[in-house]
Motif scaffolding. Structure first.
Motif, PDB file in Angstrom:
ATOM      1  N   ALA A 230     -10.933  42.442  35.133  1.00 47.44           N
ATOM      2  CA  ALA A 230     -10.788  41.809  36.451  1.00 47.44           C
ATOM      3  C   ALA A 230     -10.353  40.358  36.315  1.00 47.44           C
ATOM      4  O   ALA A 230      -9.457  39.892  37.028  1.00 47.44           O
ATOM      5  CB  ALA A 230     -12.112  41.902  37.211  1.00 47.44           C
TER       6      ALA A 230
ATOM      7  N   ARG B  43      -8.823  38.213  39.160  1.00 44.03           N
ATOM      8  CA  ARG B  43      -9.864  38.496  40.153  1.00 44.03           C
ATOM      9  C   ARG B  43     -11.188  37.840  39.750  1.00 44.03           C
ATOM     10  O   ARG B  43     -11.382  37.471  38.597  1.00 44.03           O
ATOM     11  CB  ARG B  43     -10.055  40.012  40.307  1.00 44.03           C
ATOM     12  CG  ARG B  43      -8.813  40.730  40.801  1.00 44.03           C
ATOM     13  CD  ARG B  43      -9.022  42.231  40.909  1.00 44.03           C
ATOM     14  NE  ARG B  43      -7.787  42.908  41.307  1.00 44.03           N
ATOM     15  CZ  ARG B  43      -7.413  43.072  42.559  1.00 44.03           C
ATOM     16  NH1 ARG B  43      -8.182  42.652  43.551  1.00 44.03           N
ATOM     17  NH2 ARG B  43      -6.277  43.688  42.838  1.00 44.03           N
ATOM     18  N   TRP B  44     -12.088  37.724  40.721  1.00 46.20           N
ATOM     19  CA  TRP B  44     -13.411  37.133  40.499  1.00 46.20           C
ATOM     20  C   TRP B  44     -14.467  38.171  40.912  1.00 46.20           C
ATOM     21  O   TRP B  44     -14.819  38.273  42.080  1.00 46.20           O
ATOM     22  CB  TRP B  44     -13.565  35.851  41.306  1.00 46.20           C
ATOM     23  CG  TRP B  44     -14.888  35.155  41.089  1.00 46.20           C
ATOM     24  CD1 TRP B  44     -15.932  35.106  41.954  1.00 46.20           C
ATOM     25  CD2 TRP B  44     -15.274  34.428  39.939  1.00 46.20           C
ATOM     26  NE1 TRP B  44     -16.974  34.390  41.413  1.00 46.20           N
ATOM     27  CE2 TRP B  44     -16.593  33.956  40.153  1.00 46.20           C
ATOM     28  CE3 TRP B  44     -14.654  34.123  38.728  1.00 46.20           C
ATOM     29  CZ2 TRP B  44     -17.290  33.202  39.228  1.00 46.20           C
ATOM     30  CZ3 TRP B  44     -15.342  33.368  37.788  1.00 46.20           C
ATOM     31  CH2 TRP B  44     -16.647  32.909  38.034  1.00 46.20           C
ATOM     32  N   PRO B  45     -14.984  38.963  39.934  1.00 43.73           N
ATOM     33  CA  PRO B  45     -15.889  40.067  40.270  1.00 43.73           C
ATOM     34  C   PRO B  45     -17.343  39.654  40.426  1.00 43.73           C
ATOM     35  O   PRO B  45     -18.247  40.425  40.134  1.00 43.73           O
ATOM     36  CB  PRO B  45     -15.722  41.001  39.061  1.00 43.73           C
ATOM     37  CG  PRO B  45     -15.466  40.074  37.921  1.00 43.73           C
ATOM     38  CD  PRO B  45     -14.686  38.911  38.491  1.00 43.73           C
TER      39      PRO B  45
ATOM     40  N   GLU C 121     -10.161  42.343  49.952  1.00 47.50           N
ATOM     41  CA  GLU C 121      -9.777  43.026  48.727  1.00 47.50           C
ATOM     42  C   GLU C 121     -10.793  42.691  47.637  1.00 47.50           C
ATOM     43  O   GLU C 121     -11.163  41.519  47.454  1.00 47.50           O
ATOM     44  CB  GLU C 121      -8.379  42.586  48.295  1.00 47.50           C
ATOM     45  CG  GLU C 121      -7.820  43.430  47.163  1.00 47.50           C
ATOM     46  CD  GLU C 121      -6.361  43.091  46.869  1.00 47.50           C
ATOM     47  OE1 GLU C 121      -5.885  43.475  45.785  1.00 47.50           O
ATOM     48  OE2 GLU C 121      -5.718  42.436  47.720  1.00 47.50           O
ATOM     49  N   THR C 122     -11.225  43.706  46.911  1.00 51.12           N
ATOM     50  CA  THR C 122     -12.258  43.536  45.887  1.00 51.12           C
ATOM     51  C   THR C 122     -11.840  42.499  44.842  1.00 51.12           C
ATOM     52  O   THR C 122     -10.735  42.564  44.291  1.00 51.12           O
ATOM     53  CB  THR C 122     -12.535  44.879  45.176  1.00 51.12           C
ATOM     54  OG1 THR C 122     -12.934  45.835  46.148  1.00 51.12           O
ATOM     55  CG2 THR C 122     -13.632  44.715  44.144  1.00 51.12           C
ATOM     56  N   GLY C 123     -12.716  41.549  44.582  1.00 53.01           N
ATOM     57  CA  GLY C 123     -12.477  40.562  43.530  1.00 53.01           C
ATOM     58  C   GLY C 123     -11.612  39.391  43.947  1.00 53.01           C
ATOM     59  O   GLY C 123     -11.305  38.528  43.123  1.00 53.01           O
ATOM     60  N   ILE C 124     -11.218  39.326  45.217  1.00 56.24           N
ATOM     61  CA  ILE C 124     -10.404  38.194  45.684  1.00 56.24           C
ATOM     62  C   ILE C 124     -11.139  37.531  46.855  1.00 56.24           C
ATOM     63  O   ILE C 124     -10.963  37.936  48.014  1.00 56.24           O
ATOM     64  CB  ILE C 124      -8.993  38.635  46.118  1.00 56.24           C
ATOM     65  CG1 ILE C 124      -8.307  39.405  44.990  1.00 56.24           C
ATOM     66  CG2 ILE C 124      -8.166  37.407  46.503  1.00 56.24           C
ATOM     67  CD1 ILE C 124      -6.916  39.879  45.338  1.00 56.24           C
TER      68      ILE C 124
ATOM     69  N   HIS D  83      -7.155  34.031  44.136  1.00 53.56           N
ATOM     70  CA  HIS D  83      -7.745  33.440  45.342  1.00 53.56           C
ATOM     71  C   HIS D  83      -7.000  32.162  45.737  1.00 53.56           C
ATOM     72  O   HIS D  83      -6.293  31.564  44.921  1.00 53.56           O
ATOM     73  CB  HIS D  83      -9.224  33.124  45.092  1.00 53.56           C
ATOM     74  CG  HIS D  83      -9.431  32.118  43.993  1.00 53.56           C
ATOM     75  ND1 HIS D  83      -9.365  32.444  42.651  1.00 53.56           N
ATOM     76  CD2 HIS D  83      -9.707  30.779  44.033  1.00 53.56           C
ATOM     77  CE1 HIS D  83      -9.596  31.368  41.918  1.00 53.56           C
ATOM     78  NE2 HIS D  83      -9.797  30.349  42.733  1.00 53.56           N
TER      79      HIS D  83
END
Length: 516
Positions: free
Chosen positions: A153, A158-160, A172-175, A252
């Protein structure tokens, strides 16, 4: 006359979540029930949050201390753990430590397992080996999936994890997406801070006076420093722990540029930290910190009340309140403390309960005293070993005519003499302090029983947590009407039979009775 069979026990958790979920008391109930079944008396219990994954157990302090106690006391015949994975999660180290205990004449016993599991035949050993294999495999799989997933990720930008200040969970997952209120406020302050139009102190004051802190406690400089210098603000996702990834192309929206972040880092580098760290013994003004839970947030990680001083931003008047860390619900300090004191008033200790309570406190003291005695024994063994070495050197000194060798031996003997003197002082200090500590402990115990409610809030954090566990094992709760209650009362107060089955006692920790 046969000697009494003794046992030691170990109750271990591997995470803060397990600690908060009452895992240790459940394990303690289990090991004491096993000791009763084995007709053995537990003389010491180790408990705490330690790792038992493969490769870490050979350095575990608790296991070393248990083995040392077994060496010192040959009446110890059992080392009791709740389950195999509470013992350890290692295929190799599990049998190794079983053998080390066996060499001291001690049987490792698993309280929640069957007699067949605890046997000495080939099938029992196979069952334990399978438990170790499953425990280690579970650890490896969880770690592997977590690390690989987080690494992938982060490499993708992305930032999980939990969104950073100024951001919120995105579609959106991780953003994470910019918070519509907090994001622009933080961006404006950081830009002006990077342009040196405001100082860190001014920036912090503006942040606390703005809508950024709506529903949140006010920030202090150490926290603001971490927020302002976070690389996430400049579009970078970075982790330098078990997962080690730095990706400057985060998906992000960034608040500032990397150049502005570098300026802010320089500004804070020139500003020394001047705040004291967290209090070692908690905050005596807010004695109910983290021991009172919110009914509205049961099961949530941060559903506990924490006290703090704050203002309304319009005047200098200080408000003393507790706030739930999860939902933000408030309770005044007076309401909280009076509610806790009322629990003691509503549930006075009976004459028999008072006697049992003092005996329970005495047991706690004996455990601390036993630890001090262990330390004295350890130092005395060390003194003996140094004395023996010095005697051997005396013989070596008389057996040589070489001046250089003689000088080195004499210097070494002087060093040993100094070591023995220093260790002797440590022993004298420990022994002298024991009697004084006992007198202080007695004064505390009797004073606590006489004025329980007030004494509970005024004593040290260590004693407060210890006494809460004895009197109100499940802690305190605040219901929707802001009334403090407790879902479980100690048998010392209710005079219920204390010898219940393990299953019944375990279920009692799950009861949530509102409006008690």
């Amino acid at each position: 006359m046969s000697r009494k069979v003794l046992a030691i026990a170990n109750c271990r958790v591997s995470s803060i979540e397990q600690l908060l979920n009452n895992s240790l008391p459940r394990q303690q109930i289990s090991v004491y029930a096993a000791a009763e079944k084995l007709e053995a008396e537990i003389i010491h219990v180790w408990s705490g949050n330690v790792s038992s994954k493969a490769g870490t157990n050979v350095t575990r302090t608790d296991l070393k201390e248990m083995l040392e106690m077994c060496k010192q006391n040959k009446n110890i015949k059992f080392a009791i753990f709740d389950e195999y994975d509470r013992y350890m999660r290692s295929v190799n180290e599990g049998p190794y430590f079983e053998v080390l205990f066996q060499l001291q004449g001690v049987k490792v016993w698993y309280a929640s397992e069957s007699d067949a599991f605890n046997g000495d035949d080939a099938m029992a050993k196979f069952m334990r080996a399978m438990s170790a294999f499953k425990a280690e495999g579970s650890n490896e799989e969880r770690q592997r999936k977590s690390i690989s997933g987080q690494t992938a990720a982060l490499k993708a930008g992305r930032w999980p994890f939990v969104p950073k200040p100024g951001y919120m969970k995105g579609r959106e997952t991780g953003i994470p997406e910019l918070h519509p209120v907090r994001g622009p406020i933080l961006r404006d302050i950081l830009i002006r801070l990077a342009a040196r139009r405001i100082t860190p102190t001014q920036a912090l004051k503006e942040l606390n006076d703005s809508d950024f802190t709506n529903g949140h406690s006010l920030y202090k400089m150490d926290k603001f420093r971490k927020i302002a210098t976070d690389v996430f603000n400049a579009g970078i996702v970075e982790i330098d722990k078990q997962v080690q990834v730095r990706n400057e192309q985060g998906l992000h929206e960034r608040l500032i540029t990397i150049e502005q972040l570098n300026v802010i880092n320089m500004i804070f580098t020139d500003k020394p930290k001047n705040q004291a760290g967290p209090r070692k013994n908690g905050n005596p003004k807010y004695a109910a910190n983290n021991i009172t839970e919110c009914d509205n947030c049961l099961g949530k990680r941060n559903g506990r009340f924490v006290g703090f001083d704050h203002t309304n931003g319009k005047s200098s008047k200080i408000y003393e309140r507790y706030r739930c860390r999860s939902c933000g619900r408030y309770l005044t300090r007076q309401e909280m403390h009076e509610g806790i004191e009322q629990q003691f008033k509503n549930n006075p200790v009976t004459k028999d309960g008072r006697k049992d309570f003092l005996e329970a406190l005495a047991i706690v003291w004996k455990q601390r005293k036993a630890q001090a005695e262990q330390e004295v024994n350890r130092i005395n063994h060390q003194i003996k070993a140094i004395n023996d070495a010095a005697k051997r050197q005396t013989n070596d000194l008389s057996a040589t005519d070489n001046p250089a060798i003689k000088q080195r031996i004499e210097e070494s003997m002087l060093e040993k003499e100094a070591q023995i003197s220093e260790l002797g002082k440590q022993v004298e200090s420990l022994e002298a302090r024991a009697d004084d500590d006992w007198q202080k402990f007695l004064r505390f115990a009797y004073g606590f029983v006489e004025h329980m409610g007030a004494a509970f809030l005024e004593t040290s954090q260590e004693n407060r947590l210890r006494c809460k566990q004895i009197m109100f094992p499940a802690g305190f709760y605040v219901n929707e009407n802001k009334k403090v209650y407790t879902p479980e009362i100690s048998p010392l107060i209710t005079l219920l039979p204390t010898k219940k089955s393990t299953e019944v006692l375990q279920k009692s920790h799950l009861v949530r009775v509102k409006g008690l």
